[in-house]
Design an enzyme around this catalytic site. Structure first.
Site, mmCIF file in Angstrom:
data_model
loop_
_atom_site.group_PDB
_atom_site.id
_atom_site.type_symbol
_atom_site.label_atom_id
_atom_site.label_comp_id
_atom_site.label_asym_id
_atom_site.label_seq_id
_atom_site.Cartn_x
_atom_site.Cartn_y
_atom_site.Cartn_z
ATOM 1 N N THR A 290 47.744 27.211 36.295
ATOM 2 C CA THR A 290 47.782 27.232 34.836
ATOM 3 C C THR A 290 48.996 27.990 34.307
ATOM 4 O O THR A 290 49.416 27.760 33.175
ATOM 5 C CB THR A 290 46.499 27.866 34.248
ATOM 6 O OG1 THR A 290 46.326 29.185 34.791
ATOM 7 C CG2 THR A 290 45.282 27.023 34.588
ATOM 8 N N VAL B 217 46.058 34.304 44.953
ATOM 9 C CA VAL B 217 45.431 35.570 45.346
ATOM 10 C C VAL B 217 44.188 35.368 46.196
ATOM 11 O O VAL B 217 43.719 36.312 46.847
ATOM 12 C CB VAL B 217 45.067 36.443 44.125
ATOM 13 C CG1 VAL B 217 46.303 36.895 43.390
ATOM 14 C CG2 VAL B 217 44.088 35.718 43.188
ATOM 15 N N LEU C 273 45.864 39.948 36.686
ATOM 16 C CA LEU C 273 45.577 39.020 35.595
ATOM 17 C C LEU C 273 45.332 37.613 36.131
ATOM 18 O O LEU C 273 45.358 36.641 35.371
ATOM 19 C CB LEU C 273 46.738 38.994 34.598
ATOM 20 C CG LEU C 273 46.814 40.095 33.544
ATOM 21 C CD1 LEU C 273 47.002 41.470 34.155
ATOM 22 C CD2 LEU C 273 47.956 39.821 32.571
ATOM 23 N N ASN D 240 41.363 41.173 47.840
ATOM 24 C CA ASN D 240 42.711 41.202 48.424
ATOM 25 C C ASN D 240 43.600 42.225 47.731
ATOM 26 O O ASN D 240 44.359 42.962 48.381
ATOM 27 C CB ASN D 240 43.342 39.813 48.332
ATOM 28 C CG ASN D 240 42.750 38.840 49.344
ATOM 29 O OD1 ASN D 240 42.199 39.245 50.366
ATOM 30 N ND2 ASN D 240 42.848 37.554 49.051
ATOM 31 N N TYR E 182 33.223 31.907 35.394
ATOM 32 C CA TYR E 182 34.169 32.873 34.828
ATOM 33 C C TYR E 182 33.465 34.179 34.471
ATOM 34 O O TYR E 182 33.874 35.260 34.909
ATOM 35 C CB TYR E 182 34.824 32.271 33.586
ATOM 36 C CG TYR E 182 35.866 33.156 32.946
ATOM 37 C CD1 TYR E 182 37.086 33.393 33.573
ATOM 38 C CD2 TYR E 182 35.650 33.730 31.697
ATOM 39 C CE1 TYR E 182 38.060 34.186 32.976
ATOM 40 C CE2 TYR E 182 36.617 34.527 31.093
ATOM 41 C CZ TYR E 182 37.815 34.751 31.735
ATOM 42 O OH TYR E 182 38.770 35.548 31.148
ATOM 43 N N THR F 63 42.454 36.896 22.527
ATOM 44 C CA THR F 63 43.861 37.219 22.314
ATOM 45 C C THR F 63 44.628 35.922 22.078
ATOM 46 O O THR F 63 44.315 34.881 22.661
ATOM 47 C CB THR F 63 44.428 37.962 23.530
ATOM 48 O OG1 THR F 63 43.644 39.129 23.769
ATOM 49 C CG2 THR F 63 45.869 38.387 23.291
ATOM 50 N N ARG G 273 41.336 26.945 23.605
ATOM 51 C CA ARG G 273 40.975 28.130 22.831
ATOM 52 C C ARG G 273 41.121 27.818 21.345
ATOM 53 O O ARG G 273 41.939 26.997 20.933
ATOM 54 C CB ARG G 273 41.852 29.316 23.219
ATOM 55 C CG ARG G 273 41.777 29.644 24.694
ATOM 56 C CD ARG G 273 42.498 30.935 25.005
ATOM 57 N NE ARG G 273 43.016 30.936 26.360
ATOM 58 C CZ ARG G 273 43.522 31.990 26.965
ATOM 59 N NH1 ARG G 273 43.577 33.140 26.336
ATOM 60 N NH2 ARG G 273 43.975 31.920 28.195
#
Length: 352
Positions: free
Chosen positions: A55, A77, A93, A119, A165, A195, A206
Site C-alpha cells: 500500500t 516485516v 508503522l 520481529n 486489523y 488522521t 477513508r
C-alpha cells in the site's frame, strides 16, 4: 521507479557524523511513514525506510530519495529482517490502515501486526533500541465510553470483518508491553485517531479522501448511514509532532497514549465542509452503514496534553484545504506545487 527511490540493503553500521542517531521507519513509504521520514531527516537522523509496497508508494518518498542520510529497503516485516540493520530507534508503522486495504488480505494484515511486531521487538532487543508502535483508536471498537480515555478497554467484535486489523493492533500492544516487562525494552505506544492530509491514497476508503475525491470529480458524496456518526480528524503534521514528542519524552508512559484531535464532527458536517472547500456541486447520498462501523469516536488526550505538552493545532477547515490541494494535483486538476504538509512536487507527479 528506481530513479525515484533507492532500494538498497547496505551495511548500515559504522556511519559517523549523525546528530541524533539512526531511525528505522517500517511502513516508511506510506501516508504517515513518508511524513515521519521527512521529519526525522529534518531533525538530524539517518533514516531507513522499510516497506513491502503493498500500500505504500515510492513517489511518497520522492522528496527525500536522494538525501545522503536516507535509505529505503523493500521488505515485508512478516519475514525475517535483514541482519545488517543497526538502529537506535524504531517506528513501527507497518500495516494497511484503511478497511478496503486491510480487508483485502486479512490474514496477512494480522500477521503484519503480530509477526511484524515480534520481529521488530527482537531487533530492538538486540540493539537496545527505543521502539514505537503505531496502534489505533480501532482498539476501542464501537465505544460505550465517550470520549475514549486510554484506560477504556473497548467494545470490539473479535470475529467481524474489521477484526484482522482491530485485534491485530490489540495483540501488538500486548506484545510491546510484555517485551517491556520481560526484557526492559523502552517502548512507546500511540493510539492514533482519524488522521488525514496529503499523501492519503484516493482509493483508501477513508472518509476524508473519499469525500474530497468524490467532490473534485463531481461524483455523489457517499455518506454511510444517517451521517450522524461522529469522528475526530487530526491533520498529519500535528500527528507526526505527537509521535516525536512521545518518543522524546524522558519517561516511557506505562500505557498507550491517545494521539488525535478532540474536535468532534458528524460525518454530515464533514461532507458539507468538503463541499465548501472544493466549491463542488456534488450531491450527498446515503448508503447502508458497514458492519461494525463505530457510531462515535473522539479521543481523550488529557495525558498527551499534560505529560507531553502536545495538542493539535491545525483546524479542520485549514487541513481540508491543504488536502484538497494535494488531491487536485494528484488527479491532474492543477499543476503540482509545494505547500504545507507535502503537496506533490514535480518529481512526485512524474512518478505517478
Amino acid at each position: 521507479m528506481n530513479r525515484v527511490i533507492k532500494v538498497l540493503k547496505p551495511v548500515l553500521s559504522g556511519r559517523k557524523g549523525i546528530d541524533r542517531g539512526r531511525a528505522l521507519v517500517t511502513g516508511g513509504a506510506g501516508f504517515l511513514g513518508s511524513h515521519l521520514c521527512e521529519r526525522l531527516l529534518a531533525d538530524g537522523y539517518e533514516v531507513i525506510a522499510l516497506d513491502n509496497f503493498r500500500t505504500g508508494k515510492r513517489y511518497n518518498l520522492a522528496s527525500i530519495a536522494r538525501d545522503a542520510s536516507f535509505t529505503c529497503i523493500s521488505h515485508d516485516v512478516v519475514d525475517t529482517l535483514p541482519t545488517d540493520i543497526v538502529v537506535d530507534e524504531i517506528y513501527n508503522l507497518a500495516c494497511p490502515a484503511s478497511p478496503p486495504h486491510y480487508q483485502a488480505d486479512p490474514i496477512h494484515t494480522f500477521k503484519t501486526s503480530v509477526l511484524g511486531a515480534i520481529n521488530l521487538l527482537e531487533l530492538a532487543r538486540r540493539h537496545n533500541a527505543k521502539i514505537f508502535q503505531a496502534s489505533t483508536s480501532e482498539v476501542y471498537g464501537d465505544p460505550l465510553v465517550h470520549p475514549q480515555p486510554e484506560g477504556y478497554f473497548g467494545n470490539v467484535n473479535t470475529h467481524g470483518p474489521r477484526a484482522c486489523y482491530d485485534e491485530g493492533k490489540r495483540s501488538a500492544e500486548t506484545l510491546f508491553f510484555d517485551y517491556s516487562r520481560t526484557y526492559g525494552l523502552d517502548i512507546r505506544v500511540a493510539r492514533i485517531f482519524n488522521t488525514y492530509g496529503p499523501r492519503m491514497q484516493p482509493d483508501d476508503g477513508r472518509v476524508v479522501s473519499n469525500f474530497i475525491v468524490q467532490a473534485l470529480r463531481g461524483d455523489d458524496i457517499t455518506v454511510y448511514g444517517s451521517g450522524t456518526q461522529t469522528r475526530s480528524f487530526c491533520y498529519v503534521d500535528d500527528l507526526i509532532e505527537g509521535f516525536v514528542q512521545l518518543m522524546r519524552s524522558p519517561t516511557a508512559p506505562k500505557h498507550p497514549v491517545n494521539l488525535g484531535n478532540p474536535g468532534e464532527f458528524t460525518v454530515m458536517e464533514l461532507a458539507e465542509l468538503v463541499l465548501d472547500c472544493t466549491n463542488s456541486r456534488s450531491r450527498i447520498v446515503h448508503r447502508p452503514l458497514p458492519v461494525d462501523d463505530p457510531r462515535q469516536r473522539r479521543p481523550d488526550i488529557s495525558f498527551a496534553e499534560q505529560q507531553l505538552g502536545w495538542k493539535p493545532k491545525v483546524p479542520l477547515s485549514e487541513g481540508l484545504a491543504y488536502t484538497a490541494g494535494y488531491f487536485e494535483a494528484l488527479l491532474g486538476r492543477r499543476q503540482p506545487g509545494t505547500s504545507r504538509g507535502g503537496h506533490l512536487s514535480s518529481g512526485e507527479a512524474l512518478a505517478l
